[in-house]
Design an enzyme around this catalytic site. Sequence first.
Site, PDB file in Angstrom:
ATOM      1  N   HIS A 283       0.815  -1.225   0.000  1.00 37.93           N
ATOM      2  CA  HIS A 283       0.000   0.000   0.000  1.00 37.93           C
ATOM      3  C   HIS A 283       0.845   1.270   0.000  1.00 37.93           C
ATOM      4  CE1 HIS A 283       1.153   0.091   4.199  1.00 37.93           C
ATOM      5  NE2 HIS A 283       0.696   1.328   4.271  1.00 37.93           N
TER       6      HIS A 283
HETATM    7  C1  UD1 Z   1      -2.175   5.549   5.929  1.00 41.08           C
HETATM    8  C2  UD1 Z   1      -0.882   6.018   6.610  1.00 41.08           C
HETATM    9  C3  UD1 Z   1       0.172   4.927   6.509  1.00 41.08           C
HETATM   10  C4  UD1 Z   1      -0.362   3.600   7.014  1.00 41.08           C
HETATM   11  C5  UD1 Z   1      -1.642   3.268   6.257  1.00 41.08           C
HETATM   12  C6  UD1 Z   1      -2.259   1.971   6.693  1.00 41.08           C
HETATM   13  C7  UD1 Z   1      -0.414   8.443   6.445  1.00 41.08           C
HETATM   14  C8  UD1 Z   1       0.444   9.445   5.791  1.00 41.08           C
HETATM   15  N1  UD1 Z   1      -0.336   7.190   5.950  1.00 41.08           N
HETATM   16  O1  UD1 Z   1      -1.893   5.375   4.550  1.00 41.08           O
HETATM   17  O2  UD1 Z   1       1.276   5.290   7.312  1.00 41.08           O
HETATM   18  O3  UD1 Z   1       0.616   2.604   6.796  1.00 41.08           O
HETATM   19  O4  UD1 Z   1      -2.582   4.327   6.499  1.00 41.08           O
HETATM   20  O5  UD1 Z   1      -3.377   1.681   5.892  1.00 41.08           O
HETATM   21  O6  UD1 Z   1      -1.110   8.759   7.375  1.00 41.08           O
HETATM   22  N2  UD1 Z   1      -9.199   4.900   1.610  1.00 41.08           N
HETATM   23  C9  UD1 Z   1     -10.420   4.288   1.582  1.00 41.08           C
HETATM   24  N3  UD1 Z   1     -11.020   3.975   2.766  1.00 41.08           N
HETATM   25  C10 UD1 Z   1     -10.453   4.250   3.953  1.00 41.08           C
HETATM   26  C11 UD1 Z   1      -9.210   4.895   3.978  1.00 41.08           C
HETATM   27  C12 UD1 Z   1      -8.585   5.213   2.794  1.00 41.08           C
HETATM   28  O7  UD1 Z   1     -10.975   4.007   0.522  1.00 41.08           O
HETATM   29  O8  UD1 Z   1     -11.038   3.926   4.994  1.00 41.08           O
HETATM   30  C13 UD1 Z   1      -8.533   5.210   0.330  1.00 41.08           C
HETATM   31  C14 UD1 Z   1      -8.785   6.606  -0.149  1.00 41.08           C
HETATM   32  O9  UD1 Z   1      -8.843   6.574  -1.534  1.00 41.08           O
HETATM   33  C15 UD1 Z   1      -7.548   7.339   0.285  1.00 41.08           C
HETATM   34  C16 UD1 Z   1      -6.489   6.278   0.172  1.00 41.08           C
HETATM   35  O10 UD1 Z   1      -7.142   5.064   0.515  1.00 41.08           O
HETATM   36  O11 UD1 Z   1      -7.286   8.460  -0.482  1.00 41.08           O
HETATM   37  C17 UD1 Z   1      -5.318   6.477   1.074  1.00 41.08           C
HETATM   38  O12 UD1 Z   1      -5.741   6.666   2.419  1.00 41.08           O
HETATM   39  P1  UD1 Z   1      -4.843   7.562   3.417  1.00 41.08           P
HETATM   40  O13 UD1 Z   1      -5.421   7.557   4.778  1.00 41.08           O
HETATM   41  O14 UD1 Z   1      -4.562   8.876   2.800  1.00 41.08           O
HETATM   42  O15 UD1 Z   1      -3.457   6.831   3.422  1.00 41.08           O
HETATM   43  P2  UD1 Z   1      -3.047   5.290   3.470  1.00 41.08           P
HETATM   44  O16 UD1 Z   1      -2.424   4.913   2.194  1.00 41.08           O
HETATM   45  O17 UD1 Z   1      -4.154   4.415   3.983  1.00 41.08           O
END
Ligand code: UD1
Length: 366
Positions: free
Chosen positions: A205
Amino acid sequence: MEILCVVGARPNFMKIAPILDAAYNFPDIHCTLLHTGQHYDERMSHLFFQELGLPKPDIYLGIGSGSHAVQTARVMMEFDRVLNEREIDLVLVVGDVNSTIACALVAVKRGIKVAHVEAGLRSGDRTMPEEINRILTDQISDYLFTTEKAAEYYLIHEGINREKIFFVGNVMIDSLLRHRSKANECDILTRLQLKPKQYAVCTLHRPSNVDTEEAARNMVKALEIIAKLYITVLPLHPRTKSRLFDYNLLSTVDALPNIRIIEPQGYLEFLALMDNAKLVFTDSGGIQEETTVLGVPCFTFRNNTERPITITAGTNHLIGTDPNALVSALDEFESNPRQPCQIPELWDGKAAPRILQIIHDKLDKK
Ligand code: UD1
């Protein structure tokens, strides 16, 4: 003593659960649980609350997704509003996600003490968003709780007063040890028709591995190599799913023989999958630590790790992101499987009680 405990994203939930549990043994400490809503999907958030026995958050900010700036700023604005309404003695943050730095920064600017659990981890790679979050959170925290000795070295090197640093062990491992046998009672292996130690698990991820087409193609090549050797379970993070879809790679991965793409799993199901795997492939931070304690070999698709103890004592191999390097690493593994690892010092299931005792004693003196 009023402690406001912050969670935001999936890797925070298993870190806060043992802290809340340990707090029940301190009658003069009251914890409030705040969820920023950085992760909000049922399978990225709510399921973890259920399986870890976490109470419903007292405060939910509903921040959701966005660019780093937008997400961090939204958390800060909403968290500031919460602190207007409450008398708080300490804000406790865990890990290195955007919610961690956002809440720490708001608290410290209001003169509220901040505790950072899992302080001092450093990859040395400032292109990682988490590395920035770690460095900044540590600089402004009053109590820094570390999981391994290397962390203290980095913190002192960055000018942090030694008296603020406490080596307490690993709260994520508190959760793992507490839930391991329950996890092994769940039926995930049967449902996926897997036999213990006859399959691999892979998670991906990290933005550096999935956010550009070139990086994503490299990861797909790696998956091809892995799936030639092992039945491979791939719980797909929402970020990875959407990037693979954007680059027209999702169907390619899905079509690989031996690959089982599944939804993101709950805490117990994923723990059972790791515990029974022959091998784990990942770019996660926490999984490097969990596989070390489970004694399952872990191949990490990164060039660095902020968790060096998982290599020196544990089962972790850094293999970078070049699929060709993977072939030789797997050849070597198959011809010479690694010896069982050592459990790192203080990863004994009692990190959270240590943290609470220190907080209790420190705040009591104020
Ligand atoms: C975040 C953390 C990372 C951690 C990871 C675990 C930061 C900078 N990164 O990354 O350190 O390892 O979580 O998962 O804080 N999305 C969904 N549903 C959700 C959450 C996210 O669909 O419940 C999708 C969205 O399109 C979003 C993308 O995932 O834009 C990324 O989510 P985000 O919270 O920005 O970062 P992660 O890659 O999950």
